[in-house]
Scaffold this motif. Structure first.
Motif, PDB file in Angstrom:
ATOM      1  N   VAL A   1      50.306 -15.312  19.296  1.00  0.00           N
ATOM      2  CA  VAL A   1      50.213 -16.760  19.414  1.00  0.00           C
ATOM      3  C   VAL A   1      49.285 -17.300  18.328  1.00  0.00           C
ATOM      4  CG1 VAL A   1      49.594 -18.699  20.910  1.00  0.00           C
ATOM      5  CG2 VAL A   1      50.777 -16.723  21.869  1.00  0.00           C
ATOM      6  N   SER A   2      48.192 -16.605  18.055  1.00  0.00           N
ATOM      7  CA  SER A   2      47.296 -17.011  16.961  1.00  0.00           C
ATOM      8  C   SER A   2      48.039 -17.011  15.640  1.00  0.00           C
ATOM      9  CB  SER A   2      46.093 -16.074  16.860  1.00  0.00           C
ATOM     10  OG  SER A   2      45.235 -16.221  17.948  1.00  0.00           O
ATOM     11  N   THR A   3      48.820 -15.965  15.407  1.00  0.00           N
ATOM     12  CA  THR A   3      49.601 -15.871  14.177  1.00  0.00           C
ATOM     13  C   THR A   3      50.585 -17.026  14.086  1.00  0.00           C
ATOM     14  OG1 THR A   3      49.369 -13.471  14.141  1.00  0.00           O
ATOM     15  CG2 THR A   3      51.191 -14.398  12.876  1.00  0.00           C
ATOM     16  N   MET A   4      51.212 -17.361  15.194  1.00  0.00           N
ATOM     17  CA  MET A   4      52.161 -18.469  15.219  1.00  0.00           C
ATOM     18  C   MET A   4      51.463 -19.789  14.882  1.00  0.00           C
ATOM     19  SD  MET A   4      54.820 -19.413  18.266  1.00  0.00           S
ATOM     20  CE  MET A   4      55.293 -17.697  18.369  1.00  0.00           C
ATOM     21  N   ILE A   5      50.285 -20.001  15.431  1.00  0.00           N
ATOM     22  CA  ILE A   5      49.523 -21.219  15.138  1.00  0.00           C
ATOM     23  C   ILE A   5      49.160 -21.257  13.660  1.00  0.00           C
ATOM     24  CG2 ILE A   5      47.322 -22.413  15.546  1.00  0.00           C
ATOM     25  CD1 ILE A   5      47.549 -21.437  18.491  1.00  0.00           C
ATOM     26  N   ILE A   6      48.722 -20.137  13.117  1.00  0.00           N
ATOM     27  CA  ILE A   6      48.377 -20.070  11.691  1.00  0.00           C
ATOM     28  C   ILE A   6      49.607 -20.361  10.839  1.00  0.00           C
ATOM     29  CG2 ILE A   6      47.664 -18.506   9.837  1.00  0.00           C
ATOM     30  CD1 ILE A   6      45.716 -17.242  11.942  1.00  0.00           C
ATOM     31  N   GLU A   7      50.765 -19.826  11.233  1.00  0.00           N
ATOM     32  CA  GLU A   7      52.001 -20.087  10.483  1.00  0.00           C
ATOM     33  C   GLU A   7      52.356 -21.574  10.503  1.00  0.00           C
ATOM     34  OE1 GLU A   7      54.839 -17.486  12.317  1.00  0.00           O
ATOM     35  OE2 GLU A   7      54.206 -15.768  11.123  1.00  0.00           O
ATOM     36  N   ILE A   8      52.135 -22.225  11.634  1.00  0.00           N
ATOM     37  CA  ILE A   8      52.403 -23.662  11.717  1.00  0.00           C
ATOM     38  C   ILE A   8      51.435 -24.423  10.814  1.00  0.00           C
ATOM     39  CG2 ILE A   8      52.301 -25.690  13.235  1.00  0.00           C
ATOM     40  CD1 ILE A   8      53.303 -23.784  15.509  1.00  0.00           C
ATOM     41  N   LEU A   9      50.158 -24.056  10.854  1.00  0.00           N
ATOM     42  CA  LEU A   9      49.159 -24.740  10.022  1.00  0.00           C
ATOM     43  C   LEU A   9      49.439 -24.583   8.537  1.00  0.00           C
ATOM     44  CD1 LEU A   9      45.921 -23.785  11.982  1.00  0.00           C
ATOM     45  CD2 LEU A   9      46.940 -26.070  11.821  1.00  0.00           C
ATOM     46  N   THR A  10      49.794 -23.367   8.128  1.00  0.00           N
ATOM     47  CA  THR A  10      50.009 -23.126   6.704  1.00  0.00           C
ATOM     48  C   THR A  10      51.394 -23.554   6.235  1.00  0.00           C
ATOM     49  OG1 THR A  10      50.662 -20.827   7.119  1.00  0.00           O
ATOM     50  CG2 THR A  10      48.339 -21.244   6.587  1.00  0.00           C
ATOM     51  N   GLY A  11      52.374 -23.496   7.125  1.00  0.00           N
ATOM     52  CA  GLY A  11      53.731 -23.869   6.762  1.00  0.00           C
ATOM     53  C   GLY A  11      53.981 -25.359   6.950  1.00  0.00           C
TER      54      GLY A  11
ATOM     55  N   PHE B   1      51.991 -27.824   8.147  1.00  0.00           N
ATOM     56  CA  PHE B   1      50.921 -28.738   7.742  1.00  0.00           C
ATOM     57  C   PHE B   1      50.354 -28.442   6.356  1.00  0.00           C
ATOM     58  CE2 PHE B   1      50.589 -28.794  12.508  1.00  0.00           C
ATOM     59  CZ  PHE B   1      51.195 -30.026  12.663  1.00  0.00           C
ATOM     60  N   GLU B   2      50.873 -27.416   5.714  1.00  0.00           N
ATOM     61  CA  GLU B   2      50.525 -27.066   4.328  1.00  0.00           C
ATOM     62  C   GLU B   2      49.025 -26.889   4.083  1.00  0.00           C
ATOM     63  OE1 GLU B   2      52.523 -29.940   1.850  1.00  0.00           O
ATOM     64  OE2 GLU B   2      54.491 -29.217   2.455  1.00  0.00           O
ATOM     65  N   ILE B   3      48.351 -26.285   5.039  1.00  0.00           N
ATOM     66  CA  ILE B   3      46.933 -25.961   4.870  1.00  0.00           C
ATOM     67  C   ILE B   3      46.872 -24.614   4.155  1.00  0.00           C
ATOM     68  CG2 ILE B   3      44.782 -25.392   6.075  1.00  0.00           C
ATOM     69  CD1 ILE B   3      45.720 -27.354   8.280  1.00  0.00           C
ATOM     70  N   PRO B   4      46.073 -24.504   3.084  1.00  0.00           N
ATOM     71  CA  PRO B   4      46.007 -23.239   2.340  1.00  0.00           C
ATOM     72  C   PRO B   4      45.599 -22.061   3.229  1.00  0.00           C
ATOM     73  CG  PRO B   4      44.923 -25.005   1.133  1.00  0.00           C
ATOM     74  CD  PRO B   4      45.237 -25.542   2.502  1.00  0.00           C
ATOM     75  N   GLN B   5      46.298 -20.951   3.077  1.00  0.00           N
ATOM     76  CA  GLN B   5      46.077 -19.743   3.880  1.00  0.00           C
ATOM     77  C   GLN B   5      44.611 -19.300   3.852  1.00  0.00           C
ATOM     78  OE1 GLN B   5      48.444 -17.916   5.718  1.00  0.00           O
ATOM     79  NE2 GLN B   5      46.731 -16.702   6.435  1.00  0.00           N
ATOM     80  N   GLU B   6      43.958 -19.420   2.713  1.00  0.00           N
ATOM     81  CA  GLU B   6      42.577 -18.952   2.599  1.00  0.00           C
ATOM     82  C   GLU B   6      41.591 -19.788   3.413  1.00  0.00           C
ATOM     83  OE1 GLU B   6      43.599 -21.483  -1.003  1.00  0.00           O
ATOM     84  OE2 GLU B   6      44.504 -19.741  -0.067  1.00  0.00           O
ATOM     85  N   GLU B   7      42.002 -20.956   3.889  1.00  0.00           N
ATOM     86  CA  GLU B   7      41.135 -21.800   4.707  1.00  0.00           C
ATOM     87  C   GLU B   7      41.296 -21.519   6.200  1.00  0.00           C
ATOM     88  OE1 GLU B   7      41.443 -25.975   3.808  1.00  0.00           O
ATOM     89  OE2 GLU B   7      41.465 -25.594   1.651  1.00  0.00           O
ATOM     90  N   VAL B   8      42.254 -20.667   6.553  1.00  0.00           N
ATOM     91  CA  VAL B   8      42.612 -20.475   7.952  1.00  0.00           C
ATOM     92  C   VAL B   8      42.308 -19.052   8.414  1.00  0.00           C
ATOM     93  CG1 VAL B   8      44.482 -20.622   9.622  1.00  0.00           C
ATOM     94  CG2 VAL B   8      44.468 -22.155   7.655  1.00  0.00           C
ATOM     95  N   ALA B   9      41.577 -18.943   9.528  1.00  0.00           N
ATOM     96  CA  ALA B   9      41.306 -17.662  10.185  1.00  0.00           C
ATOM     97  C   ALA B   9      41.312 -17.925  11.686  1.00  0.00           C
ATOM     98  CB  ALA B   9      39.946 -17.114   9.751  1.00  0.00           C
ATOM     99  N   GLN B  10      41.379 -16.875  12.483  1.00  0.00           N
ATOM    100  CA  GLN B  10      41.414 -17.051  13.938  1.00  0.00           C
ATOM    101  C   GLN B  10      40.192 -17.786  14.464  1.00  0.00           C
ATOM    102  OE1 GLN B  10      42.256 -13.244  15.727  1.00  0.00           O
ATOM    103  NE2 GLN B  10      44.452 -13.561  15.488  1.00  0.00           N
ATOM    104  N   SER B  11      39.072 -17.671  13.774  1.00  0.00           N
ATOM    105  CA  SER B  11      37.848 -18.328  14.225  1.00  0.00           C
ATOM    106  C   SER B  11      37.707 -19.757  13.696  1.00  0.00           C
ATOM    107  CB  SER B  11      36.633 -17.511  13.783  1.00  0.00           C
ATOM    108  OG  SER B  11      36.608 -17.413  12.368  1.00  0.00           O
TER     109      SER B  11
ATOM    110  N   PHE C   1      39.955 -26.328  14.498  1.00  0.00           N
ATOM    111  CA  PHE C   1      40.928 -27.310  13.995  1.00  0.00           C
ATOM    112  C   PHE C   1      40.257 -28.474  13.283  1.00  0.00           C
ATOM    113  CE2 PHE C   1      43.572 -25.628  17.623  1.00  0.00           C
ATOM    114  CZ  PHE C   1      44.501 -24.990  16.816  1.00  0.00           C
ATOM    115  N   GLU C   2      39.155 -28.942  13.832  1.00  0.00           N
ATOM    116  CA  GLU C   2      38.425 -30.072  13.244  1.00  0.00           C
ATOM    117  C   GLU C   2      38.006 -29.781  11.798  1.00  0.00           C
ATOM    118  OE1 GLU C   2      35.545 -33.070  15.401  1.00  0.00           O
ATOM    119  OE2 GLU C   2      34.531 -31.169  15.009  1.00  0.00           O
ATOM    120  N   ASP C   3      37.630 -28.532  11.523  1.00  0.00           N
ATOM    121  CA  ASP C   3      37.213 -28.144  10.181  1.00  0.00           C
ATOM    122  C   ASP C   3      38.375 -28.197   9.189  1.00  0.00           C
ATOM    123  OD1 ASP C   3      34.687 -27.742  11.192  1.00  0.00           O
ATOM    124  OD2 ASP C   3      34.912 -25.567  11.364  1.00  0.00           O
ATOM    125  N   LEU C   4      39.610 -28.177   9.710  1.00  0.00           N
ATOM    126  CA  LEU C   4      40.807 -28.253   8.866  1.00  0.00           C
ATOM    127  C   LEU C   4      41.348 -29.686   8.813  1.00  0.00           C
ATOM    128  CD1 LEU C   4      42.649 -25.078  10.200  1.00  0.00           C
ATOM    129  CD2 LEU C   4      41.370 -25.294   8.054  1.00  0.00           C
TER     130      LEU C   4
END
Length: 86
Positions: A5-15, A17-27, A30-33
């Motif tokens: 589920v975390s991976t799925m959320i990250i995929e949604i954020l990076t795909g 919402f086009e947030i760069p992968q290097e800005e996204v980690a499980q920890s 959302f507010e920081d993004l």
């Protein structure tokens, strides 16, 4: 485990919402993004469709980390090992 589920959320954020992968980690919180309540609502709808669960408004909040959000979604009955697609 919240991995899928975390991976799925990250995929949604990076795909979606086009947030760069290097800005996204499980920890990452959302507010920081700069993910606002409207984006969280859209994410909820995408997760509902993919996981077959109902996610009420307010389950996902901007103060949550990706991992916390994944645990909240799994608590609603989402399978931890669900397949993911963007």
């Amino acid at each position: 485990m919240t991995g899928s589920v975390s991976t799925m959320i990250i995929e949604i954020l990076t795909g979606k919402f086009e947030i760069p992968q290097e800005e996204v980690a499980q920890s990452t919180v959302f507010e920081d993004l700069a993910v606002d309540s409207l984006a969280l609502l859209e994410m909820s709808l995408l997760l509902e469709k993919r996981l077959g669960v109902s996610i009420a408004e307010g389950v996902l909040t901007s103060q949550q980390s990706i991992d916390e959000a994944a645990r909240a979604v799994e608590a609603l009955g989402a399978p931890a090992a669900a397949g993911s697609t963007v």
